[in-house]
Design a protein around this motif. Sequence first.
Motif, PDB file in Angstrom:
ATOM      1  N   UNK A  18      85.996   6.080  13.713  1.00 55.57           N
ATOM      2  CA  UNK A  18      85.476   5.547  15.219  1.00 55.57           C
ATOM      3  C   UNK A  18      85.080   6.809  16.283  1.00 55.57           C
ATOM      4  N   UNK A  19      84.047   6.883  16.527  1.00 59.94           N
ATOM      5  CA  UNK A  19      83.696   8.046  17.388  1.00 59.94           C
ATOM      6  C   UNK A  19      84.081   9.339  17.123  1.00 59.94           C
ATOM      7  N   UNK A  20      84.092   9.583  15.874  1.00 64.54           N
ATOM      8  CA  UNK A  20      84.572  10.692  15.409  1.00 64.54           C
ATOM      9  C   UNK A  20      86.040  10.969  15.078  1.00 64.54           C
ATOM     10  N   UNK A  21      86.794   9.955  15.445  1.00 59.83           N
ATOM     11  CA  UNK A  21      88.155  10.142  15.171  1.00 59.83           C
ATOM     12  C   UNK A  21      88.630   9.125  13.928  1.00 59.83           C
ATOM     13  N   UNK A  22      89.316   9.966  13.080  1.00 57.84           N
ATOM     14  CA  UNK A  22      89.765   9.209  11.685  1.00 57.84           C
ATOM     15  C   UNK A  22      91.073   8.435  12.232  1.00 57.84           C
ATOM     16  N   UNK A  47      75.245   3.731  13.640  1.00 55.45           N
ATOM     17  CA  UNK A  47      74.851   4.673  14.538  1.00 55.45           C
ATOM     18  C   UNK A  47      74.964   4.348  15.961  1.00 55.45           C
ATOM     19  N   UNK A  48      75.010   5.328  17.039  1.00 56.68           N
ATOM     20  CA  UNK A  48      74.786   4.992  18.130  1.00 56.68           C
ATOM     21  C   UNK A  48      73.546   4.186  18.666  1.00 56.68           C
ATOM     22  N   UNK A  85      69.598  -6.731  26.588  1.00 56.22           N
ATOM     23  CA  UNK A  85      69.650  -5.829  27.673  1.00 56.22           C
ATOM     24  C   UNK A  85      70.441  -4.787  27.453  1.00 56.22           C
ATOM     25  N   UNK A  86      71.638  -5.099  27.215  1.00 56.62           N
ATOM     26  CA  UNK A  86      72.556  -3.873  27.360  1.00 56.62           C
ATOM     27  C   UNK A  86      72.189  -3.037  25.971  1.00 56.62           C
ATOM     28  N   UNK A  87      71.860  -3.662  24.792  1.00 59.34           N
ATOM     29  CA  UNK A  87      71.609  -2.601  23.705  1.00 59.34           C
ATOM     30  C   UNK A  87      70.345  -1.906  24.174  1.00 59.34           C
ATOM     31  N   UNK A  88      69.306  -2.432  24.856  1.00 59.99           N
ATOM     32  CA  UNK A  88      68.229  -1.375  25.362  1.00 59.99           C
ATOM     33  C   UNK A  88      68.671  -0.337  26.365  1.00 59.99           C
ATOM     34  N   UNK A  89      69.928  -0.555  26.891  1.00 56.83           N
ATOM     35  CA  UNK A  89      70.433   0.483  27.713  1.00 56.83           C
ATOM     36  C   UNK A  89      71.139   1.600  26.817  1.00 56.83           C
ATOM     37  N   UNK A  90      71.027   1.440  25.491  1.00 55.38           N
ATOM     38  CA  UNK A  90      71.805   2.347  24.518  1.00 55.38           C
ATOM     39  C   UNK A  90      73.391   2.062  24.351  1.00 55.38           C
ATOM     40  N   UNK A  91      73.968   0.801  24.488  1.00 55.64           N
ATOM     41  CA  UNK A  91      75.218   0.223  24.057  1.00 55.64           C
ATOM     42  C   UNK A  91      74.968  -0.077  22.734  1.00 55.64           C
ATOM     43  N   UNK A  97      77.510   9.180  13.884  1.00 54.24           N
ATOM     44  CA  UNK A  97      77.896   7.648  13.738  1.00 54.24           C
ATOM     45  C   UNK A  97      78.837   7.075  14.786  1.00 54.24           C
ATOM     46  N   UNK A  98      78.893   6.099  15.264  1.00 54.14           N
ATOM     47  CA  UNK A  98      79.884   5.689  16.044  1.00 54.14           C
ATOM     48  C   UNK A  98      80.960   5.018  15.192  1.00 54.14           C
TER      49      UNK A  98
END
Length: 257
Positions: free
Chosen positions: A68-72, A33-34, A190-196, A4-5
Motif C-alpha cells: 500500500x503506497x509503497x509499503x509492504x 494505479x494512482x 468529481x473527486x476522481x477528476x481531482x486525482x483521488x 501503484x497505490x
Amino acid sequence: MPEEVIRIEGLFKDYDTPAGPFPALKDVNLAIRPGEFVAIMGPSGSGKSTFMNILGCLDRPTQGRYVLAGRDIASLDKDETAALRNRTIGFVFQGFNLLPRMNLADNVSLPLVYAGVGHEERRARAQAMLDKVGLGGYANSLPSRISGGQQQRVAIARALVNRPGLILADEPTGNLDSHTGEEIMGVFNALNDEGITIVLITHEADIAAHARRQVRFFDGRIVHDAPTQQHRQPTSAASRRPPLQREGGRGEGQPSC
C-alpha cells in the motif's frame, strides 16, 4: 509517488470454522494505479468484502503480499499499520457511521483527533471539507437534522479531511434512493477528476458504471478485470451542477441532498 497505490500478489485468506478452514480469497492478484476509479463487484459470499477489509488494513491475508503506497503491510507492526492507514486511506461506509451527538464539523474532524492535529486546525479543515461537499452552512447541525444523502456527503467529507490519496467506499449508496445515489456518485466522480484514487464496492451495475474499471469476484477469485465499457458520468439535472461546491439551499428543518 509509487507506480501503484495498491499491489496485491498471490493473496489468500482463510477463516477457521468448525468444519475446517474456509477459503474466502484464493490467489488474488491486482494492481491499482494512482488516480484510478475501480468498482469491486460480486455476489454475496464472493469475497469482495473480505478483500475490502484487507485493502483497508482492517484484516491481514493468510498468505500473499499487499503493498500500500509503497509499503509492504507484512513488514509493519500494528501501530505502523494504523498510521499508514490513517494518512493514506479515507473510508466511506454504507451506514454513514456518524456520531449522533456530535455536530457535523466534529464528526468530520474526528480522524484529525487521532492524528494529533490541534483544535483550531481541525475545525478549519473540517469546515473546508464541508464546504467542498456543499454543506458548509450545516457545520453546527446534528446528523439527525439532515437527510440521508447529506449524511453521506458528511461521511465523504470525513474521509477527505486527512487528505488521503485513496478512498475505499463500501456500498456507499446502499441506504439511499436512486436519485440521491446518483448525486453521491457525482461527488465521487468529481473527486476522481481531482486525482483521488477510488475503490468502491457495489452490487449495483448502474453504480459500477460510474467507475472507469470493474473487477468482479466469484468464489474468492477475480473472474473479470476490465475497463468499464460505457463509463457513465452523472446525468440528472442536480448532479450536472458542481457537486463539490453546492450548498444545501434549504433551512435546517428542510434537508435536501
